[in-house]
Design an enzyme around this catalytic site. Structure first.
Site, PDB file in Angstrom:
ATOM      1  N   HIS A 469     -54.519  -0.851-100.480  1.00  0.00           N
ATOM      2  CA  HIS A 469     -53.817  -0.854-101.770  1.00  0.00           C
ATOM      3  C   HIS A 469     -53.845  -2.250-102.393  1.00  0.00           C
ATOM      4  O   HIS A 469     -54.230  -2.410-103.563  1.00  0.00           O
ATOM      5  CB  HIS A 469     -52.372  -0.388-101.547  1.00  0.00           C
ATOM      6  CG  HIS A 469     -51.522  -0.383-102.772  1.00  0.00           C
ATOM      7  ND1 HIS A 469     -51.172   0.770-103.436  1.00  0.00           N
ATOM      8  CD2 HIS A 469     -50.938  -1.401-103.469  1.00  0.00           C
ATOM      9  CE1 HIS A 469     -50.426   0.468-104.484  1.00  0.00           C
ATOM     10  NE2 HIS A 469     -50.254  -0.846-104.520  1.00  0.00           N
ATOM     11  N   GLU A 470     -53.451  -3.243-101.627  1.00  0.00           N
ATOM     12  CA  GLU A 470     -53.397  -4.599-102.177  1.00  0.00           C
ATOM     13  C   GLU A 470     -54.792  -5.119-102.498  1.00  0.00           C
ATOM     14  O   GLU A 470     -54.985  -5.849-103.487  1.00  0.00           O
ATOM     15  CB  GLU A 470     -52.666  -5.544-101.216  1.00  0.00           C
ATOM     16  CG  GLU A 470     -51.220  -5.164-100.944  1.00  0.00           C
ATOM     17  CD  GLU A 470     -50.388  -4.981-102.206  1.00  0.00           C
ATOM     18  OE1 GLU A 470     -50.718  -5.597-103.247  1.00  0.00           O
ATOM     19  OE2 GLU A 470     -49.413  -4.203-102.165  1.00  0.00           O
ATOM     20  N   HIS A 473     -55.747  -4.028-105.930  1.00  0.00           N
ATOM     21  CA  HIS A 473     -55.262  -4.967-106.944  1.00  0.00           C
ATOM     22  C   HIS A 473     -56.179  -6.193-107.012  1.00  0.00           C
ATOM     23  O   HIS A 473     -56.533  -6.672-108.097  1.00  0.00           O
ATOM     24  CB  HIS A 473     -53.852  -5.441-106.607  1.00  0.00           C
ATOM     25  CG  HIS A 473     -52.768  -4.451-106.918  1.00  0.00           C
ATOM     26  ND1 HIS A 473     -52.625  -3.864-108.149  1.00  0.00           N
ATOM     27  CD2 HIS A 473     -51.751  -3.963-106.147  1.00  0.00           C
ATOM     28  CE1 HIS A 473     -51.571  -3.058-108.136  1.00  0.00           C
ATOM     29  NE2 HIS A 473     -51.030  -3.097-106.931  1.00  0.00           N
ATOM     30  N   HIS A 476     -59.408  -5.603-108.839  1.00  0.00           N
ATOM     31  CA  HIS A 476     -59.197  -5.543-110.287  1.00  0.00           C
ATOM     32  C   HIS A 476     -59.292  -6.942-110.880  1.00  0.00           C
ATOM     33  O   HIS A 476     -59.790  -7.128-111.998  1.00  0.00           O
ATOM     34  CB  HIS A 476     -57.824  -4.929-110.562  1.00  0.00           C
ATOM     35  CG  HIS A 476     -57.675  -4.343-111.925  1.00  0.00           C
ATOM     36  ND1 HIS A 476     -56.500  -3.762-112.365  1.00  0.00           N
ATOM     37  CD2 HIS A 476     -58.525  -4.239-112.978  1.00  0.00           C
ATOM     38  CE1 HIS A 476     -56.650  -3.325-113.599  1.00  0.00           C
ATOM     39  NE2 HIS A 476     -57.865  -3.615-113.996  1.00  0.00           N
TER      40      HIS A 476
END
Length: 682
Positions: A469-470, A473, A476
């Site tokens: 998940h991190e 980020h 991105h």
């Protein structure tokens, strides 16, 4: 450079930064930024190069240096650093507030927007200018002098309150420890947790074992400890952190009330009906009513599954575990036992397979297969010996970006997991009057348990998912193709869409080939058996109804207290109980103090925005469905996702990005299917 916070020649010098560097650096950079603002106010012929770029140059240095200070205060807090951070926070906040209210700059941006040059700009530059005009209005630029002064004072006080709120939660967490002399009370706990507890006791000069409220200890105690009293002791200690039930100096109760009052006043100053309306001005969602309708629609779909989950758990706890009155400190424990009975495995068993080296290798392979980039270990000064550093390169070996990876929990480090940017992509001028691209730099922070006795760390599957998940980020930010700072990476992206890339990455933790490649048993080196994976897959939606309504409880509470909440005739605690009446199936005791610990909305960026986790989950599930629909075209679909979503940053709206990738607007169907809550799953 004598002061590492003033050295922008390369990577941050985290090994050299000290508390005494903070004030001199920030004062110097504030003076530079204020001089640049004064010059920008008087530029006669307003163009991109004469106005926007110089202003960006000066303010970017300030924000980058302050970002290093804020990051260190979160991951390597000391009394000296905290004092320096708190002393300089008001100055930085005042500058930001003044910048957002500067009528001269506002007029310059308006002049640029109406100039002949504006029509020649590409969509990215026009988006930057449109965003700037919007943000000036939201920053109070159109207020009168008294209104501006009050707005700035509110922002300054809110910054200080948010910092104190976060620090109180950290200090309350670090302050608690429970010493155990009877080894029998540790029955059921994983070996690595027991070893870490033993090491903590030895560090304190004690025999026996020391348990804490840090997640690598707290969560295993709740899930695996057979001693019900031990589970209750840690649950109670965790549930009253930073409240009136502990030291007065760490009580966040008054801070909650004050933060809400100030936010409501800020929104009123700007003519918004509520802080929720103000917050949504920069998000995808159109109104608080639309958000509440979305959340309640999802609740109506999830509640039947959540109630069934709770009934099944109560029956199992009563019939198989002898627990007639299922309490909050029993839920995780009974759930693990039920999962093991139903699906033939336990989280402890699975954790032995997810060793850190294999998980990281698996994560990097996913990135490479999706986007055609390579991840390599790199070197950099760090803030702790456990921190690792990596670089992302394209197929030709060109640097795309770099990231720090700080995986382990420790004293002085804020709990949770997050990504933050240390430096964003932008075009910069060089000494040779040519241009170069400044590559992104990010921090990826988790709070996992560290390996003991020279063994590698092992992660639960939930922790593996958190890491993915991190990294979503991070990607991105790292893979942006936008060179203009205000809309590069996650900059300028609507807050309720920033979770799309992160939640999207979680899906790859559930693909058999990926899991097989990223597992190696701690003792035997064998990869996860297919039968065990099949059990995990069957259990993927285990208690998904309960998990969904728990998130909806938080999101509804957040939207309600920032909406039409009447602080004079109501209380935060009473409002939370009404929300729980509506959606909760697992009720904390009356003495529990959740709001005093809700850092996401009181110390993070999620105020009137916590719903974005579920909002973005619709986007991420639908995006991943494109990969499910064409598994043979993985690289092609990955390249399209990179081109239309990740690389675009905030240069166009998130809805435009998604629609360009998917060929249509988002649909909730994939989310319901992935969560086992489709119509035919009841």
């Amino acid at each position: 450079m004598d002061n590492p916070l003033l050295d922008f020649s390369g990577l941050p010098r985290f090994d050299a930064i000290r508390a005494e560097h903070v004030a001199p650096a920030i004062d110097t950079l504030l003076a530079e930024a204020e001089a640049a603002v004064s010059h920008a106010e008087t530029v006669a012929a307003v163009t991109w190069s004469s106005f926007v770029t110089p202003l960006e140059d000066a303010t970017e240095r300030l924000w980058r240096s302050w970002g290093q200070v804020a990051h260190l205060q979160a991951v390597a807090d000391t009394p000296e650093l905290r004092e320096a951070y708190n002393a300089n926070l008001p100055k930085v906040t005042r500058f930001g507030a003044a910048l957002g209210q500067n009528l001269a700059l506002f007029a310059q941006y308006r002049a640029l927007a109406t100039s002949p040059e504006f029509a020649q700009y590409d969509a990215t530059r026009r988006k930057v200018i449109d965003n700037a005009l919007r943000d000036f209005r939201l920053g109070g630029a159109e207020l009168d002098d008294a209104g501006k002064a009050r707005f700035a004072a509110i922002q300054e006080e809110l910054s200080a309150l948010s910092a104190t709120f976060s620090q109180n939660v950290l200090d309350a967490t670090d302050a608690f420890s429970l010493h155990i002399d009877d080894e029998a009370r540790l029955s059921g706990l994983p070996a690595d947790v027991i070893a870490a507890a033993r090491a903590a006791a030895e560090k304190a000069g004690k025999s026996g074992w020391t348990l804490t409220l840090k997640m690598p200890c707290y969560l295993p105690v709740q899930a695996y400890a057979g001693d019900r009293g031990l589970r209750e002791a840690l649950y109670r200690a965790s549930g009253v952190r930073a409240s009136e039930q502990g030291p007065a100096a760490l009580d966040n109760s008054g801070h909650v009330d004050r933060i809400l009052a100030l936010r409501a006043e800020l929104a009123e100053l700007l003519g918004f009906a509520s802080y929720a309306d103000y917050s949504l001005a920069t998000k995808m969602a159109q109104s608080p009513a639309a958000v509440l309708a979305f959340l309640r629609d999802l609740a109506s779909r999830a509640l039947p599954f959540a109630r069934r989950d709770r009934e099944e758990l109560e029956a199992f706890a009563r019939d198989e575990l002898g627990i007639d009155d299922l309490q909050p400190w029993d839920v995780a424990y009974a759930s693990d036992k039920l999962k093991q009975a139903r699906y033939g495995y336990s989280g402890q068993e699975v954790k032995r397979y997810f060793t850190e080296p294999k998980v990281l290798a698996g994560l990097f392979e996913v990135i490479e297969s999706l986007y055609g980039v390579r991840v390599r270990e790199d070197g950099a000064p760090t803030w702790h010996a456990d921190v690792r550093f990596f670089r992302l390169e394209d197929r030709d070996g060109r640097l795309l970006g770099q990231c720090y990876l700080d995986l382990y929990a420790r004293e002085g480090k804020r709990g949770g997991a997050w990504m933050d940017d240390g430096r964003n992509r932008r075009v910069i001028a060089t000494d040779t009057l040519t241009q170069a691209v400044q590559t992104p730099l990010v921090y990826l922070v988790c709070n996992f348990g560290k390996g003991v006795d020279s063994q590698p760390a092992t992660f639960s599957h939930d922790e593996v998912t958190t890491l993915f998940h991190e990294m979503g980020h991070g990607l991105h930010q790292l893979l942006t193709a936008i060179d203009i700072l205000p809309v590069a990476g996650i900059n300028g992206v609507e807050w309720d869409a920033v979770e799309l890339p992160s939640q999207f990455m979680e899906n790859f933790c559930w693909e058999w080939a990926r899991v097989q490649a990223m597992t190696a048993h701690l003792d035997t080196g064998a990869s996860l058996p297919r039968a065990l994976f099949d059990g995990m897959l069957a259990a993927r939606n285990f208690q998904s109804g309960m998990a969904t309504v728990r998130q909806l409880e938080f999101a509804l509470f957040d939207m309600a207290i920032h909406g039409d909440f009447d602080a004079v005739h109501d209380s935060v605690a009473a409002l939370l109980e009404r929300i729980r009446d509506e959606v909760a199936v697992n009720r904390p005791p009356a003495w529990h103090r959740f709001p005093q610990q809700f850092s996401h909305i009181f110390a993070g960026g999620y105020a009137a925005g916590y719903y974005s986790y579920k909002w973005a989950e619709v986007l991420s599930a639908d995006a991943y469905a494109a990969f499910e629909e064409a598994p043979e075209r993985l690289a092609e679909t990955g390249a399209r996702f990179l081109a239309e979503v990740l690389s675009r940053g905030g240069s166009r709206s998130a809805l435009e990005n998604f629609t360009a990738f998917r060929g249509r607007p988002p649909s909730i169907d994939a989310l319901l299917r992935h969560a086992g809550m489709a119509e035919n799953a009841a």
